[in-house]
Scaffold this motif. Structure first.
Motif, PDB file in Angstrom:
ATOM      1  N   UNK B 141       0.850  -1.183   0.000  1.00  0.00           N
ATOM      2  CA  UNK B 141       0.000   0.000   0.000  1.00  0.00           C
ATOM      3  C   UNK B 141       0.893   1.243   0.000  1.00  0.00           C
ATOM      4  N   UNK B 142       0.284   2.402   0.106  1.00  0.00           N
ATOM      5  CA  UNK B 142       1.041   3.649   0.004  1.00  0.00           C
ATOM      6  C   UNK B 142       2.248   3.735   0.935  1.00  0.00           C
ATOM      7  N   UNK B 143       2.144   3.328   2.232  1.00  0.00           N
ATOM      8  CA  UNK B 143       3.328   3.448   3.096  1.00  0.00           C
ATOM      9  C   UNK B 143       4.507   2.623   2.591  1.00  0.00           C
ATOM     10  N   UNK B 144       4.227   1.403   2.126  1.00  0.00           N
ATOM     11  CA  UNK B 144       5.306   0.539   1.628  1.00  0.00           C
ATOM     12  C   UNK B 144       5.924   1.145   0.377  1.00  0.00           C
ATOM     13  N   UNK B 145       5.041   1.661  -0.456  1.00  0.00           N
ATOM     14  CA  UNK B 145       5.481   2.293  -1.689  1.00  0.00           C
ATOM     15  C   UNK B 145       6.435   3.442  -1.403  1.00  0.00           C
ATOM     16  N   UNK B 146       6.003   4.306  -0.470  1.00  0.00           N
ATOM     17  CA  UNK B 146       6.845   5.436  -0.087  1.00  0.00           C
ATOM     18  C   UNK B 146       8.168   4.925   0.462  1.00  0.00           C
ATOM     19  N   UNK B 147       8.104   3.859   1.268  1.00  0.00           N
ATOM     20  CA  UNK B 147       9.331   3.354   1.890  1.00  0.00           C
ATOM     21  C   UNK B 147      10.284   2.783   0.845  1.00  0.00           C
ATOM     22  N   UNK B 148       9.743   2.072  -0.147  1.00  0.00           N
ATOM     23  CA  UNK B 148      10.637   1.458  -1.126  1.00  0.00           C
ATOM     24  C   UNK B 148      11.299   2.540  -1.982  1.00  0.00           C
ATOM     25  N   UNK B 149      10.579   3.615  -2.270  1.00  0.00           N
ATOM     26  CA  UNK B 149      11.179   4.682  -3.053  1.00  0.00           C
ATOM     27  C   UNK B 149      12.197   5.450  -2.214  1.00  0.00           C
ATOM     28  N   UNK B 150      11.904   5.601  -0.937  1.00  0.00           N
ATOM     29  CA  UNK B 150      12.874   6.214  -0.020  1.00  0.00           C
ATOM     30  C   UNK B 150      14.156   5.395  -0.015  1.00  0.00           C
ATOM     31  N   UNK B 151      13.993   4.074   0.048  1.00  0.00           N
ATOM     32  CA  UNK B 151      15.130   3.160  -0.021  1.00  0.00           C
ATOM     33  C   UNK B 151      15.907   3.391  -1.322  1.00  0.00           C
ATOM     34  N   UNK B 152      15.159   3.524  -2.420  1.00  0.00           N
ATOM     35  CA  UNK B 152      15.795   3.779  -3.714  1.00  0.00           C
ATOM     36  C   UNK B 152      16.605   5.059  -3.697  1.00  0.00           C
ATOM     37  N   UNK B 153      16.026   6.119  -3.129  1.00  0.00           N
ATOM     38  CA  UNK B 153      16.733   7.397  -3.090  1.00  0.00           C
ATOM     39  C   UNK B 153      17.966   7.299  -2.188  1.00  0.00           C
ATOM     40  N   UNK B 154      17.834   6.517  -1.105  1.00  0.00           N
ATOM     41  CA  UNK B 154      18.981   6.344  -0.217  1.00  0.00           C
ATOM     42  C   UNK B 154      20.124   5.660  -0.967  1.00  0.00           C
ATOM     43  N   UNK B 155      19.775   4.653  -1.768  1.00  0.00           N
ATOM     44  CA  UNK B 155      20.804   3.981  -2.571  1.00  0.00           C
ATOM     45  C   UNK B 155      21.422   4.955  -3.570  1.00  0.00           C
ATOM     46  N   UNK B 156      20.555   5.765  -4.189  1.00  0.00           N
ATOM     47  CA  UNK B 156      21.017   6.680  -5.221  1.00  0.00           C
ATOM     48  C   UNK B 156      21.988   7.707  -4.656  1.00  0.00           C
ATOM     49  N   UNK B 157      21.739   8.103  -3.404  1.00  0.00           N
ATOM     50  CA  UNK B 157      22.596   9.107  -2.795  1.00  0.00           C
ATOM     51  C   UNK B 157      24.063   8.685  -2.883  1.00  0.00           C
ATOM     52  N   UNK B 158      24.285   7.373  -2.854  1.00  0.00           N
ATOM     53  CA  UNK B 158      25.665   6.914  -2.955  1.00  0.00           C
ATOM     54  C   UNK B 158      25.973   6.356  -4.330  1.00  0.00           C
ATOM     55  N   UNK B 159      24.983   6.322  -5.192  1.00  0.00           N
ATOM     56  CA  UNK B 159      25.222   5.742  -6.509  1.00  0.00           C
ATOM     57  C   UNK B 159      25.816   6.757  -7.468  1.00  0.00           C
ATOM     58  N   UNK B 160      25.688   8.051  -7.151  1.00  0.00           N
ATOM     59  CA  UNK B 160      26.202   9.039  -8.079  1.00  0.00           C
ATOM     60  C   UNK B 160      27.703   9.132  -7.921  1.00  0.00           C
ATOM     61  N   UNK B 161      28.351   9.360  -9.048  1.00  0.00           N
ATOM     62  CA  UNK B 161      29.809   9.396  -8.994  1.00  0.00           C
ATOM     63  C   UNK B 161      30.269  10.818  -8.714  1.00  0.00           C
ATOM     64  N   UNK B 162      31.496  10.954  -8.271  1.00  0.00           N
ATOM     65  CA  UNK B 162      32.078  12.263  -8.100  1.00  0.00           C
ATOM     66  C   UNK B 162      31.721  12.883  -6.768  1.00  0.00           C
ATOM     67  N   UNK B 163      31.734  14.195  -6.787  1.00  0.00           N
ATOM     68  CA  UNK B 163      31.627  14.985  -5.580  1.00  0.00           C
ATOM     69  C   UNK B 163      30.231  14.894  -4.952  1.00  0.00           C
ATOM     70  N   UNK B 164      30.159  14.684  -3.635  1.00  0.00           N
ATOM     71  CA  UNK B 164      28.879  14.509  -2.953  1.00  0.00           C
ATOM     72  C   UNK B 164      28.000  15.756  -3.041  1.00  0.00           C
ATOM     73  N   UNK B 165      28.610  16.927  -2.800  1.00  0.00           N
ATOM     74  CA  UNK B 165      27.843  18.173  -2.775  1.00  0.00           C
ATOM     75  C   UNK B 165      27.190  18.420  -4.141  1.00  0.00           C
ATOM     76  N   UNK B 166      27.974  18.198  -5.190  1.00  0.00           N
ATOM     77  CA  UNK B 166      27.422  18.415  -6.534  1.00  0.00           C
ATOM     78  C   UNK B 166      26.387  17.357  -6.873  1.00  0.00           C
ATOM     79  N   UNK B 167      26.597  16.139  -6.377  1.00  0.00           N
ATOM     80  CA  UNK B 167      25.595  15.093  -6.579  1.00  0.00           C
ATOM     81  C   UNK B 167      24.281  15.477  -5.919  1.00  0.00           C
TER      82      UNK B 167
END
Lengths: 167, 503, 319
Positions: B141-167
């Motif tokens: 349902x919506x809470x799980x959906x939000x959580x899985x996308x949050x998880x995705x964004x958390x992964x992405x935060x470290x998936x971008x290459x290069x400088x953290x601030x610019x990422x």
């Protein structure tokens, strides 16, 4: 981020300053739009935070990131010096050829509204091919013909086989 | 199971059905390889042809187009750096980087094999566990959906290459772009500047065509051919070697599992699946910095996920009658026009029909492998033998026409050009573009589901009370904070040993 | 309905460009669909276009102009040459958008050609809820206002308007939770995230038959042909009529004789048993009406929906 090479450090400083200034500027402009918007945007939606919250968080984040980049840029720049002569082209984000190509695309879009997509695409395509052929030191008239051919083939593919209404 | 074998046998004996499936595959390969021409569009264009076919034949034809066009999205991504479909958005990064190193042939082979692997695994999951997965997907349902996308964004935060601030800057920009248009909850326009065009929001495809395709072409025109290999001059060898391929198996399995499951959640779509698969691989990799420079893993993860989505998307369609995405919506339309209403009734009462659909998908996968493997790869790669001036001109025109085709809208072409300029400027400022694309895809889904959750449950604590969302949130924080703590500890130790050198 | 893709076109499009002006005034017709491929608007359009093409003897190319919640397509339609060679499908959302969007396309910019049919709303509850009848539901909603969670479109969408009409006609308040489209709404209903939904009958019919959900009533003057055992709201003593509809329109200013040819051909196609068999099998209710009657039906909807929008605070573009 600080490298020992002063040329790279000053390049990074300029990049930080440019990106930071852009973010802060963009955040300010969008905030002006956001907070002056009438209608239901700023209504109270009860338990639900409403449509205004996320943009506000993002604008604040953008501004903060921008400020951090500016600070870091100044700081590195102070140490390494901003003006390193051998890298002066990075001051402007765009090189010449890409600016010309981008301008060409925009011009093609304006042309398109007058002549339709087909002619605009063919013209832009011919000019692009000429530009690239000049870089490669090849025959320009031939390139123009090649460009028109490329446009014609792609246009036919989209317009007639896929039925995309490119008019 | 015996019904499935019967259907496979029947279709195998029916040359007309096989021919239709083969034609579908060929059509899908060509249409799918064109940027901006999505699987949905390819299916809709061919829809009227199925009016006169039997239901089984229509499914053979349509699923042939479906699967092969989903695979073919990787072609323009790898060879031309234009992501033509949401599912190919991530393949661009490592696919094109590999092609630029003169290994286009290998990149294409990785994409094909990963696609087939994902397709087959998704198919197996569909055939064996469809009702189970469907029941599980309903729990999302919506809470799980939000959580899985949050998880995705958390992964992405470290998936971008290069400088953290610019990422972070790129991520924030992407999230802001995702906000543009009418809000999904209240229908209030945001950042539309009073125009009608922006009310529908920014479509990810014109944006991606801009920041990847046009921006890359702009960089390429700056590079004079003799000095640098801006474009792949040759395709290189086709086959990467058996051991290299086998080494990617775990990645393909993970990618396929993510794809099949995300595909099964209605309205999630392949863009979410590929983002998750890529980010996960990068996060757990020992050499995350290599991603984006042309590693096979960066192709295998999204491609297996993207194609496993096909089987996944059929799960809610077959068992619940709910289209998982716009592509299955067209398929349901085909069935409706044949007087069949997919859903629990049909699933239980007509196992032979269900078996026919399953069999048709398997044929579609096999034919895609055969056609792409024998003619496709070499044919597609031939594009790279074109002279640079023709190739670059063609790429730019394809970008414009592809952006237009997405919604038949000239305004989307403007979006693509603007995104192209912006993407080029970003690369000159050393700002990575991948977080931007992920922000556009994931941001709106997170916001919509988060706010809907609050509308229903009226309380933030619901996220911690539901087991799936609690687990996902805990993992997300581990992913987010783990490296920070690790880094802090390491720099503390280093500082001790190096005598307080400033960072 | 904001699906990630796309526009589409018939393979006929190529042929259409070169087609001869066989009978219909002069050459092929472009049929505008203002939603992406695969939706109800798209499927019905392709079905009509196919048979209309045979009837008129000219090719018809179906083009999807999705985006801006259907506004892009409507704008394309309204700004086309009013020569009768560009027509398209109009739904309830376009009538609503007149009052809720910036720079909308107004009804008087369009010429109504024929009515296609209604797509009445229904009230459906999840299997796990205690509401066995409409009375139960209404009673519970009156006892505890805004407690029952209803799944519907975002404000301005057809099923949101159905829910609003339900509220205002019966003096109830329910918690209207928006989902982007019918598929996610039905998923939420099946998963039990929402207790009720106001989507049209065909969307939930299969689940009703399977016992997963219960359709309590249909918001129409008569019972739905696909579910003849389900009573209407009227029959149960509640005056609620709501839902989506479809009509065929062109840009305003089509010459009268051309409009008449189109209108007659459309009504003939929509009345043919062959078409009805196909459309009914796919779950679409057909009610062929000529131009004048169709216009009246649309105006009726317009009259009904405006006060509802006003009450919900959605009107940004008052009459």
């Amino acid at each position: 981020m600080i490298r020992r090479d002063p040329a790279i450090a000053s390049r990074e400083a300029r990049r930080d300053l440019a990106a930071g200034a852009f973010s802060v500027g963009l955040a300010a402009c969008l905030a002006a739009v956001h907070f002056r918007q009438a209608g239901r945007l700023h209504d109270d939606y009860g338990a639900e935070p409403g449509p205004a919250l996320l943009p506000e968080i993002l604008l604040a984040a953008l501004a903060l990131i921008g400020l951090a980049l500016l600070l870091r840029g100044f700081w590195i720049g102070r140490i390494a010096g901003l003006a390193s002569r051998e890298q002066k082209e990075i001051g402007s984000a765009f090189g010449r050829a890409s600016l010309v190509v981008l301008g060409l695309l925009v011009a093609a879009m304006f042309l398109q509204s007058a002549t339709g997509f087909g002619i605009a695409a063919a013209t832009a395509s011919a000019l692009l091919a000429i530009l690239l052929a000049r870089q490669e030191l090849r025959s320009l008239p031939r390139a123009a013909i090649e460009g028109v051919l490329v446009a014609a083939i792609l246009y036919a593919l989209f317009r007639f086989i896929l039925g995309v209404p490119l008019t | 199971m015996s019904a499935l074998l019967d259907s496979l046998g029947l279709l195998l004996m029916d040359p007309w059905a096989l021919f239709l499936c083969l034609s579908g595959v060929v059509v899908g390969l060509i249409f799918g390889a064109l940027p901006g021409v999505s699987s949905t569009m390819s299916l809709a264009v061919m829809l009227p042809l199925t009016f006169g076919m039997s239901t089984g034949n229509a499914m053979m034809f349509m699923l042939g187009i479906f699967f092969s066009s989903v695979y073919a999205g990787s072609v323009s991504a790898i060879l031309l750096n234009i992501p033509g479909t949401p599912g190919a958005m991530v393949t661009v990064l490592d696919g094109n980087a590999m092609a630029r190193k003169g290994r286009a042939g290998e990149a294409m082979t990785y994409a094909l094999i990963a696609s087939l692997f994902g397709g087959v695994l998704g198919w197996i999951i569909l055939v064996t566990t469809a009702p189970v997965i469907a029941a599980y997907a309903l729990k999302f349902a919506s809470p799980e959906y939000a959580a899985v996308v949050f998880f995705g964004l958390a992964l992405v935060a470290y998936a971008s290459s290069g400088d953290t601030l610019r990422g972070l800057l790129a991520g924030a920009l992407g999230l802001l772009l995702g906000v543009v248009g009418r809000d999904a909850i209240t229908d209030v326009p945001r950042f539309t500047f009073g125009t009608a065009e922006l009310q529908g929001g920014l479509d990810i495809i014109p944006l991606a065509i801009g920041v990847f395709g046009i921006a890359e072409a702009l960089t390429a025109v700056e590079t004079i051919p003799k000095t640098a290999a801006a474009l792949p001059a040759r395709m290189g060898r086709l086959f990467p070697g058996r051991r290299a391929l086998l080494a990617e198996t775990p990645t393909a399995v993970r990618g396929s599992a993510i794809g099949a499951f995300v595909g099964a959640i209605p309205a999630a779509g392949s863009a979410v699946a590929v983002a998750l698969a890529y980010a996960l691989e990068k996060r757990i990799s020992r050499t995350p910095e290599a991603f984006g420079t042309g590693v096979p893993r960066g192709i295998v993860a999204p491609e297996s996920a993207n194609n496993a989505c096909v089987g996944g998307a059929l799960i809610p369609m077959m068992t619940l009658g709910i289209p998982g995405d716009s592509i299955t919506a067209v398929l349901i339309g085909v069935l409706l026009l044949h007087g069949l209403r997919p859903g629990p009734g049909l699933y239980e009462s007509q196992p032979e029909f269900v078996a026919t659909v399953y069999a048709a998908l398997l044929f579609a996968i096999v034919f895609t492998g055969l056609v792409a493997g024998t003619f496709g790869l070499r044919g597609f790669n031939r594009v790279l033998l074109l002279p640079r001036r023709i190739l670059l001109t063609g790429i730019l025109l394809l970008c414009l026409m592809g952006a237009f085709s997405v919604r038949n809208s000239i305004y989307d072409v403007w979006v693509a050009i603007a995104a192209g300029g912006a993407g080029y400027a970003m690369s000159r400022m050393g700002v990575p573009v991948l977080p931007l694309a992920f922000g556009v895809v994931l941001g709106p889904i997170l916001e919509e589901n988060l706010r809907r959750t609050l509308m229903i449950h009226k309380d933030w604590t619901v996220f911690l009370e539901r087991p799936i969302s609690l687990t996902l949130i805990l993992i997300s924080f581990a992913v987010l904070l783990g490296p920070l703590i690790w880094q802090a500890a390491r720099s503390f130790v280093q500082r001790g040993s190096e005598g307080g050198k400033p960072r | 309905m904001r699906l990630k893709s796309i526009a589409a076109a018939l393979a006929l499009a190529g042929a259409a460009t070169f087609a001869h002006a066989d009978s219909f005034p002069g050459g092929p017709i472009t049929w505008v669909v203002n939603w992406p491929a695969g939706g109800g608007q798209d499927t019905t359009s392709r079905l009509v276009a196919e048979m209309l093409s045979e009837k008129l003897g000219v090719a018809i190319a179906v083009k999807n102009y999705s985006g801006a919640g259907g506004l892009t397509g409507m704008r394309e339609l309204a700004s086309a040459d009013p020569d009768g060679h560009t027509i398209g499908m109009l739904g309830a959302s376009s009538i609503i958008q007149q009052y809720t969007t910036d720079e909308p396309v107004m009804l008087d910019e369009l010429a109504v050609l024929s009515f296609f049919g209604p797509d009445p709303g229904a009230l459906t509850v999840a299997g796990g809820t205690p509401y066995e009848s409409l009375d139960d539901y209404v009673m519970a909603a009156k006892e505890s206002p805004s407690e029952i969670i209803n799944g519907n479109d975002p404000p301005g969408g057809a099923s949101y308007i159905s829910a609003s009409i339900l509220e205002s006609s019966l003096g109830l308040e329910i918690n209207k939770v928006p989902y982007s489209g019918y598929a996610p709404t039905v998923t939420a209903l099946l998963g039990g995230e929402v207790e009720s939904a106001t989507v049209p009958v065909p969307q939930v019919l299969e689940h009703h038959a399977n016992g997963d959900v219960r359709i309590l009533g249909v918001m129409a003057g008569q019972r739905h042909f696909l579910a003849p055992d389900i009573p209407t709201f009227m029959e149960q003593g509640y005056d609620v009529v709501a839902g989506d509809f479809r009509a065929v329109v062109g840009p305003a200013g089509i010459p009268e004789d051309v409009a008449a040819i189109l209108s007659e051909a459309l009504v003939a196609v929509l009345s043919s048993p062959e078409f009805n068999a196909k459309a009914n099998a796919a779950g679409y209710m057909i009610e062929p009406l000529g131009a004048a009657e169709a216009k009246m039906r649309i105006m009726q909807f317009d009259e009904q929906v405006y006060p509802v929008l006003e009450q919900a605070g959605l009107v940004t573009n008052p009459r």
